[in-house]
Design an enzyme around this catalytic site. Structure first.
Site, short mmCIF file in Angstrom:
data_model
loop_
_atom_site.label_atom_id
_atom_site.label_comp_id
_atom_site.label_asym_id
_atom_site.label_seq_id
_atom_site.Cartn_x
_atom_site.Cartn_y
_atom_site.Cartn_z
N CYS A 1 2.34 -2.84 5.48
CA CYS A 1 3.42 -3.79 5.81
C CYS A 1 4.52 -3.23 6.28
O CYS A 1 5.64 -4.03 6.78
CB CYS A 1 3.97 -4.65 4.29
SG CYS A 1 4.75 -3.53 3.17
N CYS B 1 2.71 1.14 0.07
CA CYS B 1 3.68 0.70 -0.91
C CYS B 1 2.91 0.91 -2.37
O CYS B 1 1.82 0.69 -2.49
CB CYS B 1 3.80 -0.86 -0.71
SG CYS B 1 4.95 -1.32 0.43
N CYS C 1 3.90 -5.84 -1.27
CA CYS C 1 3.19 -5.34 -0.08
C CYS C 1 2.53 -6.49 0.30
O CYS C 1 2.88 -6.95 1.50
CB CYS C 1 2.34 -4.11 -0.21
SG CYS C 1 1.66 -3.32 1.29
#
Lengths: 292, 258
Positions: free
Chosen positions: A244, A266, A272
């Site tokens: 992301c 993440c 995320c």
């Protein structure tokens, strides 16, 4: 079908919940103080979150929305089975979205998204005593808390610097709560320590095997211990999340192959996914449209 | 020396059930004075020392201590917090076995620095400098500062324990057989060091020992104990050169002459 297996709401009997609620109230009244409680056997092994589950069971109501995370993820064994457990024994609504949850039970992370007033974060704690590895006697550590003798905590940090040149403690980093009790924030990465400070959400900690409950009420000062010439610092990451593209979040390392390939994503899966849905892209993001 | 004692013990008795630890011991300790308590094993020396240092509660009697502000305080009436604070700032306690007085799993530097951190020192560089300075004063080389006491010899451990106790500039040191279990040449150097430190810092000290040579080297005054009672006390030279009690005479004449 028999109805033999009927449970009281949220598994625990009402007297037990009452006992746990009393411990929680006391813990909230004395921020950072470890309140002993009569921890029950739970249908899971110690170390899997028996403390957190008991706290959650004691505060859960029919209208609550529950989220359970394990190292930030909603989809790992521990998270999935505890979520399923409460669906079964309390029939509560569950979610993976941080924003929608009223109670979040967590193992070793604090969600990236800022928690708000009315939310409760329940931590699963393996060893509640921050002084334990320095002083093995419980009688002595309780006395040290009572008399506010916390020099020993700095001995540990001193050792870190002497050996590594910097404070090498990266998780379960000791904090001082409201200027009084030194507390173990459970093995969350120290990255999350600043989130505890003046949080709007109520933070409850349950240690089932060690039979202790402690709490950080909303808007409470939580300061990480450090030295004047070696101030507290959180981890930083070189790259953003590979999926992301988020920066300023805590990342997990994922091994991709046996040729040394790896990526950093993440640790908070909900955060995320939320970012991906809003169109943020990291360099390894799976692109649906391109695939089609 | 000032005209008020730093420690006043009055009628200290300690009984373990029907057995006697020590009985009716009274004395004054003056600032800068080193008092040796000698006697055979089981004579109540260590019990007395522990009663004085509040590690044991005496069955009866009182111990008063002159605080830094000049006030005499009854130790048994102090709160535990005050007592523990006193023990890690104004007092030192040197154990016979260094493992009892040291943290064996943390480095020498942290061992010395612990008391500083306990009284609120929060600057790593300063703590380390002070620790290094103290290691030098007890003749431990500076490059051992990050080694654990496990890696030290018996004599070094004992010197480290002394440094750890002296770092907060205490005014009173309790020592329980500080040279016990060390070989003779190491003993001699340790005694030399102790004598220098006591003199330089103007420390008062109470030393429990069964070794009369240690008592003669370090102490100004001596108390001889037998079966829990003080049977003779006086200036060290007087007691050792001209013992009056039969038991003291026996003790003095039992020293092996080489």
């Amino acid at each position: 079908m028999s109805d033999l297996a009927t449970y009281n709401f949220a598994y625990l009997d009402e007297q037990t919940k009452r006992m746990i609620r009393r411990a929680i109230l006391k813990a909230i009244a004395i921020p950072g103080y470890q309140v002993p409680f009569a921890s029950r056997e739970m249908p899971m092994p110690y170390g899997w979150g028996t403390g957190g589950v008991q706290v959650t069971a004691a505060i859960l109501g029919p209208d609550d929305v529950l989220k359970v995370i394990d190292q930030g993820a909603d989809d790992t064994t521990n998270a999935v089975s505890i979520r399923a457990f409460f669906q079964k024994v309390a029939n509560v609504a569950v979610t993976t979205r941080t924003r929608e949850a009223s109670i979040i039970q967590t193992r070793h992370r604090i969600p990236e998204e800022k928690l708000t007033a009315g939310q409760t974060l329940v931590y699963q704690v393996p060893i509640p005593e921050p002084l334990r590895f320095l002083e093995p006697r419980e009688t002595e550590t309780r006395k040290m808390h009572a008399l506010e003798e916390y020099g020993l905590m700095h001995v540990k940090l001193y050792e870190d610097i002497a050996r590594n040149g910097h404070i090498a403690t990266t998780y379960a980093y000791p904090v001082k709560v409201e200027g009084r009790y030194v507390m173990d924030p459970s093995p969350t990465p120290k990255f999350d320590n600043p989130k505890m400070h003046m949080s709007e959400a109520l933070q409850l900690f349950g240690a089932g095997r060690e039979k202790r409950i402690y709490a950080v009420p909303p808007h409470t000062e939580v300061v990480s211990l450090d030295f004047e010439d070696h101030p507290f610092e959180i981890q930083t990451f070189d790259k953003p999340c590979a999926l992301c593209g988020a920066e300023d979040v805590y990342l997990d390392e994922v091994v991709l192959d046996d040729k040394g390939g790896r990526m950093f994503v993440c640790s908070d899966t909900d955060h995320c996914e939320d970012r991906c849905a809003r169109g943020h892209r990291g360099h390894l993001a799976y692109d649906k449209e391109a695939a089609e | 020396m000032t005209d008020t004692p730093i420690l006043k013990a009055r009628d200290i008795s300690k009984f373990y059930g029907a057995r006697t630890g020590c009985r009716n011991v009274s004395f004054d300790l003056w600032p800068g004075e080193v008092l040796a308590i000698v006697g055979e094993s089981g004579s109540g020396k260590t019990t007395l020392l522990n009663c004085l240092a509040t590690r044991l509660m005496p069955t009866s009697g009182s111990v008063e201590y002159r605080m830094r502000d000049g006030q005499m305080r009854d130790l048994s009436r102090m709160s535990e917090a005050e007592r523990r604070f006193l023990m890690r700032t104004d007092w030192g306690f040197v154990h016979q076995n260094p493992a009892d007085g040291l943290r064996m799993a943390v480095s020498a530097g942290a061992n010395v620095g612990e008391r500083l951190m306990a009284v609120g020192e929060r600057h790593y560089g300063n703590i380390r400098d002070t620790a290094g300075d103290w290691l030098r004063r007890v003749e431990i080389s500076g490059d051992r500062i990050d080694d654990q006491p496990r890696a030290f010899s018996g004599g070094m451990r004992q010197r480290l324990q002394i440094a750890r106790n002296l770092v907060t500039s205490p005014r009173l040191i309790f020592m329980d057989e500080p040279t016990g279990g060390l070989d003779v040449s190491v003993q001699a150097r340790l005694l030399d060091l102790l004598r220098g430190l006591v003199q330089d810092l103007g420390l008062s000290a109470i030393i429990v020992t069964h070794d009369l040579a240690v008592a003669r080297l370090l102490s100004h005054r001596i108390m001889v104990m037998k079966d829990g009672l003080v049977i003779e006390q006086g200036l060290t030279d007087r007691v050792l050169d001209d013992p009056r009690e039969a038991y003291t005479q026996l003790l003095v004449s039992s020293i092996l002459q080489v």
